[in-house]
Structure formats: C-alpha cells, structure tokens
Design a protein around this motif. Sequence first.
Motif, PDB file in Angstrom:
ATOM      1  N   TYR A  48      12.686  -4.487  -1.347  1.00 26.79           N
ATOM      2  CA  TYR A  48      11.985  -3.549  -0.479  1.00 26.79           C
ATOM      3  C   TYR A  48      12.982  -2.682   0.260  1.00 26.79           C
ATOM      4  O   TYR A  48      13.751  -3.157   1.083  1.00 26.79           O
ATOM      5  N   ILE A  71       5.329  -1.316   4.215  1.00 25.72           N
ATOM      6  CA  ILE A  71       4.357  -2.338   3.831  1.00 25.72           C
ATOM      7  C   ILE A  71       3.372  -2.466   4.990  1.00 25.72           C
ATOM      8  O   ILE A  71       3.731  -2.907   6.072  1.00 25.72           O
ATOM      9  N   LYS A  72       2.176  -2.033   4.743  1.00 24.18           N
ATOM     10  CA  LYS A  72       1.197  -2.028   5.826  1.00 24.18           C
ATOM     11  C   LYS A  72       0.708  -3.444   6.105  1.00 24.18           C
ATOM     12  O   LYS A  72       0.649  -3.862   7.259  1.00 24.18           O
ATOM     13  N   THR A  73       0.317  -4.145   5.045  1.00 21.28           N
ATOM     14  CA  THR A  73      -0.035  -5.556   5.216  1.00 21.28           C
ATOM     15  C   THR A  73       0.535  -6.335   4.060  1.00 21.28           C
ATOM     16  O   THR A  73       0.694  -5.805   2.962  1.00 21.28           O
TER      17      THR A  73
ATOM     18  N   LEU B  37       1.502 -10.621   8.425  1.00 17.90           N
ATOM     19  CA  LEU B  37       2.459  -9.619   8.901  1.00 17.90           C
ATOM     20  C   LEU B  37       1.910  -8.241   8.532  1.00 17.90           C
ATOM     21  O   LEU B  37       1.301  -8.080   7.486  1.00 17.90           O
ATOM     22  N   TRP B  38       2.132  -7.291   9.409  1.00 15.16           N
ATOM     23  CA  TRP B  38       1.703  -5.933   9.062  1.00 15.16           C
ATOM     24  C   TRP B  38       2.662  -4.894   9.628  1.00 15.16           C
ATOM     25  O   TRP B  38       3.499  -5.222  10.463  1.00 15.16           O
ATOM     26  N   ASP B  39       2.483  -3.667   9.148  1.00 15.92           N
ATOM     27  CA  ASP B  39       3.361  -2.538   9.511  1.00 15.92           C
ATOM     28  C   ASP B  39       4.842  -2.880   9.355  1.00 15.92           C
ATOM     29  O   ASP B  39       5.630  -2.757  10.294  1.00 15.92           O
ATOM     30  N   VAL B  40       5.194  -3.332   8.154  1.00 16.05           N
ATOM     31  CA  VAL B  40       6.592  -3.692   7.893  1.00 16.05           C
ATOM     32  C   VAL B  40       7.380  -2.409   7.629  1.00 16.05           C
ATOM     33  O   VAL B  40       6.994  -1.608   6.777  1.00 16.05           O
ATOM     34  N   LYS B  41       8.450  -2.206   8.399  1.00 11.94           N
ATOM     35  CA  LYS B  41       9.248  -0.980   8.259  1.00 11.94           C
ATOM     36  C   LYS B  41      10.695  -1.345   7.984  1.00 11.94           C
ATOM     37  O   LYS B  41      11.230  -2.286   8.579  1.00 11.94           O
ATOM     38  N   ARG B  42      11.307  -0.642   7.090  1.00 12.21           N
ATOM     39  CA  ARG B  42      12.735  -0.856   6.805  1.00 12.21           C
ATOM     40  C   ARG B  42      13.526   0.084   7.706  1.00 12.21           C
ATOM     41  O   ARG B  42      13.396   1.297   7.605  1.00 12.21           O
ATOM     42  N   LEU B  48      14.648  -5.223   9.345  1.00 14.60           N
ATOM     43  CA  LEU B  48      13.224  -4.924   9.157  1.00 14.60           C
ATOM     44  C   LEU B  48      12.518  -5.005  10.505  1.00 14.60           C
ATOM     45  O   LEU B  48      12.885  -5.820  11.349  1.00 14.60           O
TER      46      LEU B  48
END
Lengths: 92, 400
Positions: A48, A71-73, B37-42, B48
């Motif tokens: 990712y 990744i939203k969810t 988990l949500w709104d995962v941002k790099r 992260l």
Amino acid sequence: MKRQIEDVKYNISKSLELPMDIIMDLPKLNLVGDGELTIQNHKGIIEYTEGTIRINTRIGVFKITGESLEIKTILSEEITIIGLIKRIEIIS
Amino acid sequence: MLAIKIWNYFKGYVIIRVEGLTLERLLNLSAAHDIYLWDVKRLSGIVLEMKSSTKGFRSLKQVVKKVGCKVTIKEKIGLPFLIHKLKERKMWFAGFLLFWAMILFLTSLIWRIDILGNEQTPKEEIIALLDSNNISYGKIKYQIDKEQIKDILNENYDYLSFVSVTIKGTKLTIEIKEQDLPPEKVDKDYPCHIVAKKKGVITKVIPKNGKAVVERGKVVTEGDILITGILTNEGTDEFIAVHAEGEVYALTRYSSIIREPIVKNEERYTGNSIIQKGIKIGNKGIRFIRGNVDFKDYKEFESEKSIINLESFGIKFPIKITTYEFREIELEEVKQDIDFLKNSNYLEAMKMINEEMPSDVLVQSKNTRHQVDNGILTTQVIIEAIEDIAKKQIIQNKED
C-alpha cells in the motif's frame, strides 16, 4: 482432485444460476466512476502506497494504480479504496 | 454515511499514527482480528495514519506487538473523551448547567401582567384582586390556572361579558370586555372621563363634575370624550384629574334595511337521487365517482359513518365511510303579495331595531320607506331617539 471439485462447483453455480463469487470464493469488484472501488472476498493487502495498492485474492493479485489512493475501510471481507483510480490489473 | 459518522462520534474514536516497515501486515492482521480501521492514509514510506474505534485500539496493541511497529495517538475525538474532559473541568460544566437552568427558570416566571379592554374597572384593582388570589409577578407560569383567573374575574365583576387569559412567554395578558355600567357603579376613587357610548347629535349636556367639552348640536362618534376629567389650572400648567360625572343627551339614529325578492323560487324534491360513496381518513377523503349527476338542479347531502363504532369508549375512529346523496329539486316561481311582504319586512326590521335599542330611550320619529327595484322589495325603517349616551371611562396612567 482439486481441479475436479472446482469444476463441480463451477457447474453447479452455472446450472443453478447461483452467484459465482459466493460459491467459488471469487473476488468481486465494484467500481464507482474512477473514485471509489470496493473489493469483496480479498485475501489481504500486499502493498500500500499512495500510487499503487496490491491486493491478494484467490485468483491472483489485483494491482490498482492511481493518485492519492486511500483505504477508506478495511474489513476481513471487504476493502474500500478511494482516490483517483487509473488502472486495475490482474496478475495471476 | 452521516449516520455512521454520528455513531462513531458517540462511541468515540482515535486518530493514530503508525510507524514501521511492514504496515500492510498490520492492516491484514487487524482485519483478521475484526478491528475496524478506516480512513487509512499513507503519509510517507514508513508512516500510516488511520482512524480506529476506542475498543479496536485496545485490541490493536496485541497486533502491534506481533508486527513490531510504533503507535502514537494523534487525536481523540468523540463524546466519551469530551465527557472525560468535562469531568476534569467540573466547575466549568456546573456553570454551563447553571446557565441553562437559570434561563429555564427565569423564562418560566410571569414578569408582566397586561390588562386590556378595561374602561370602567381600574387596572390596579384587578391586579390587587389577582394578587390576593396568589397571582402576581414572579409566579411560575405553569402553576397559573387560566380558568381560575377567569372564574375569579367573573365572580367579582358580574358585568364582564368576555374574559380571555393568555400567557405568552413571560407575559400574562388578560383581555376583558365590559358591559356598559350604570355610571354610579364606577368606583369614585379613580379619575375618569365621560365618553360617548354611541354616535349621535348632542342635545343636552348636564355636567355635575368635570368640564364639558361638547355642546348642543355637535356630532360625536363612539368613544369621543364628552365631559373631561382632566382639569387645567388657569394660572399654572398643572393638571388635576377628577372623577367626571354628568348626563349627556343626544339624538341617536337606528336604522334597519330588509331586502326581499317579490318573486321567490320555491324548491321541491322530485324524489330522484343519486348516491355516491367515499372514504374519509381524518379530514382527507376519496370519493368513488360513479356516473355523472344529470340533474339540472340538485342539493348535496353528506353523511358520515365510522367503520368501527367506538363511540361508547369515547374514541373517534379516524376512518369513516361517507355517503354523498344528490337529490334532484324542481324550482317553482311563486309571486308573493306585495302588501303582505311590506308588512312582514316592516316587522322584521322593527325586530332588529328593538334588539339594538335600549328600553329607556325617547323615540322622536319613525320613518318607514318601501322601494321596489328589479323585483326586490327594499324596506328601510329609521328611528330617531333621544337618550343618555354618557359612559364612564377610567383615565389610564400615562406610562401604561
């Protein structure tokens, strides 16, 4: 042997018109425009970054390339990706 | 999506920052452990940022140990954290609650009592009367019984023809309408004017107290001051308010007009009728139309019947069946006798005037006029009379 079971599953699914993604545990993609992608029946994330996301599935690796991907969810069955999606590749 | 956001806010969540090399493994493992988990941002190659529920964050610790990365909390968002914060700032929270409690309390008190329409009853007297019945400024408005106020007023003043009590915000408004009192009944402690009860031409003014401001021959309308209760001192500019008294006679006029067509249409049912049915739910209804109503002249009748009869339990069932009946009528022209019509019109007009006219007047003249115009007989009766038109009106304080 494994091959035979697969064929039986495929035939049952075909003849009874059952959804193949459930019977054969195949990934199912749902793309809304070029901004939101939902993948069901995944087998985990391999890579990712902002530009590429690689997702493992039963039939191979899905490689999604684009810009500012997020990744939203993430759930055990489903991943939702948002961002500008440019290309979806299946590497089997 | 909004619903989920609101739900998350109430449950509370954290924004966390994870540093490590195999962060994909962390995501996979937490998915396998049912950690949402949500709104995962790099953010960069090794960092992260993601959101996690408070419950999920606790179970995330085991996963973090396995993967071997560093987790820091960036922000805590949600109601549980807010409550936690407020627990530390107890006085602030108490002040906040006190503020609302004060506003609620202060707006539930009566801060003002307005009395409208009192002409012969002094305002102070009404307020004192209410005060002795425990209704005054600073009372809680929910405890005030409007019906009780009406009863008190009606018991003490038998000449009130109408009393209305409304509470709007912090203001209690009492609106009254008085019948004309015999002048001697008005409380003599209060200054008052003598005003006209109705319009007329003044014929005689007999002031007993106060100064007459009208003279013979003047035309006055209802409410005009006839004898003033405010006297000016000649030398200085001071005012003295007195209780004016006196009699004022005026020529008043009563008239009544009756119109009646000479040729009258008389309706007669032919016996033919059409029935249509409909359903009514509440006030809205559907009518099932079957065929047109072919009658030239007809009358419509409507009747309602509840589907389930619950009248005995005191419940009105909202769904009703309505029946519309159209009955055919025949119109027949009947010519009436003109002399008979004149007489009946005259009697009708006199009846109307007598209802309006007090009994103690001196009738001066009576005029009856008949006129036929386009088949309609118009009868006008005019009565002129001399009567006392004096009425006392309490002088309200200037600041009111």
